[in-house]
Design a protein around this motif. Structure first.
Motif, PDB file in Angstrom:
ATOM      1  N   ASP A   1      -5.880   2.881   2.895  1.00 56.35           N
ATOM      2  CA  ASP A   1      -5.864   1.651   2.108  1.00 56.35           C
ATOM      3  C   ASP A   1      -7.251   1.035   2.238  1.00 56.35           C
ATOM      4  OD1 ASP A   1      -5.517  -0.884   1.044  1.00 56.35           O
ATOM      5  OD2 ASP A   1      -4.240  -1.587   2.677  1.00 56.35           O
TER       6      ASP A   1
ATOM      7  N   GLN B   1      -5.062  -9.716  -2.569  1.00 54.06           N
ATOM      8  CA  GLN B   1      -5.775  -8.479  -2.267  1.00 54.06           C
ATOM      9  C   GLN B   1      -7.112  -8.416  -2.997  1.00 54.06           C
ATOM     10  OE1 GLN B   1      -2.438  -6.072  -3.515  1.00 54.06           O
ATOM     11  NE2 GLN B   1      -1.986  -5.427  -1.419  1.00 54.06           N
TER      12      GLN B   1
ATOM     13  N   LYS C   1       0.769   4.195  -2.805  1.00 54.94           N
ATOM     14  CA  LYS C   1       0.510   5.584  -2.416  1.00 54.94           C
ATOM     15  C   LYS C   1       1.582   6.511  -2.969  1.00 54.94           C
ATOM     16  CE  LYS C   1       0.364   8.601   1.665  1.00 54.94           C
ATOM     17  NZ  LYS C   1      -0.691   9.498   1.149  1.00 54.94           N
TER      18      LYS C   1
ATOM     19  N   ILE D   1      -6.014   5.834  -1.173  1.00 53.07           N
ATOM     20  CA  ILE D   1      -4.838   5.900  -0.322  1.00 53.07           C
ATOM     21  C   ILE D   1      -3.982   7.132  -0.592  1.00 53.07           C
ATOM     22  CG2 ILE D   1      -3.261   4.599  -1.822  1.00 53.07           C
ATOM     23  CD1 ILE D   1      -2.378   3.073   0.733  1.00 53.07           C
TER      24      ILE D   1
ATOM     25  N   PRO E   1       0.801  -1.237   0.000  1.00 54.52           N
ATOM     26  CA  PRO E   1       0.000   0.000   0.000  1.00 54.52           C
ATOM     27  C   PRO E   1       0.830   1.280   0.000  1.00 54.52           C
ATOM     28  CG  PRO E   1      -0.981  -1.597   1.476  1.00 54.52           C
ATOM     29  CD  PRO E   1       0.327  -2.184   1.037  1.00 54.52           C
ATOM     30  N   GLN E   2       1.929   1.315   0.738  1.00 55.32           N
ATOM     31  CA  GLN E   2       2.731   2.528   0.784  1.00 55.32           C
ATOM     32  C   GLN E   2       3.475   2.767  -0.529  1.00 55.32           C
ATOM     33  OE1 GLN E   2       2.479   4.892   3.142  1.00 55.32           O
ATOM     34  NE2 GLN E   2       0.835   3.513   3.802  1.00 55.32           N
TER      35      GLN E   2
END
Length: 247
Positions: free
Chosen positions: A110, A137, A12, A84, A8-9
């Motif tokens: 997220d 996911q 982002k 996100i 997720p980061q």
């Protein structure tokens, strides 16, 4: 150690960095097809049962689907946009949709970690967010959609896809893997973030596996192809236990 492009980061960071040029890049480099596909995604969304419906735009990005959604269903009372990327949401509100802000709420998170309430949504829509997830996911996302929808609630999602079997597929893949990175390198002078969008798209394949995941969650699902499979989508409803009229 190689970075996980589905973390997720990492996602982002990619979209925060390209947010100020995302609208122009996606429109011009897709030859306008992204806008057409957003409209078709809305057209595929079965009509919400509630007159003043509320629902979610997942992986909402710059919110470019909102004008199409509110034009087709002007009685919609509210859209909760979940994304996100801080940059993408700021771009949406300041450049495109400030006059629609009274109908838009935003959750910066997220989506798979968000504590969205059970059975609270009349509809769920998402355009071009599926590619940023891996298979595990995707299963979590399918479960989330099934959990968040009210009985009778509807959904529609679309994603750029790999048009396997189309005779122009090699040219399409050349455009994604070679032309787009060249445009970024020589014209945008970016950090290869737009090239990552092409990588996500080619890794994604198509939405057929995701359709099966939604069906496994008990949803009524229709799988669709757009422009020879260059985009694919899923749409349908959460059953109510009674027959629903066709949309």
């Amino acid at each position: 150690m190689a970075e996980d492009i589905y973390d997720p980061q990492f996602v982002k960071g990619v979209f925060d960095r390209c947010s100020d040029r995302y609208i122009a890049f996606s429109t011009w480099c897709s030859l306008g097809f992204t806008e057409r596909w957003r409209r078709q995604c809305v057209e595929a969304l079965p009509a919400p049962e509630a007159p003043a419906a509320t629902g979610y735009d997942l992986m909402a990005g710059t919110g470019e689907v909102w004008p199409h959604l509110l034009k087709r269903y002007p009685a919609i009372a509210g859209i909760v946009a979940v994304d996100i990327s801080t940059g993408m949401h700021q771009r949406a509100m300041t450049r495109l949709h400030a006059h629609r802000a009274h109908k838009i709420a935003f959750i910066e998170d997220d989506v798979l970690s968000s504590t969205l309430p059970d059975g609270g949504a009349d509809f769920v829509i998402s355009t071009f967010g599926l590619k940023t997830f891996n298979q595990t996911q995707h299963r979590k996302l399918a479960a989330l959609i099934a959990r968040c929808l009210k009985p009778g609630g509807s959904f529609s999602l679309i994603e750029a896809s790999d048009p396997k079997g189309w005779w122009l597929r090699p040219l399409y893949l050349f455009h994604l893997k070679m032309v787009l990175p060249m445009i970024e390198r020589f014209l945008l002078k970016g950090a290869q973030d737009f090239a990552m969008i092409g990588t996500y798209s080619t890794n994604f394949g198509d939405a057929s596996a995701f359709a099966r995941m939604l069906e496994a969650e008990g949803l009524q699902v229709s799988y669709r192809k757009f422009f020879y499979g260059c985009a694919t989508g899923v749409c349908g409803r959460k059953p109510t236990g009674r027959m629903l009229p066709p949309s």
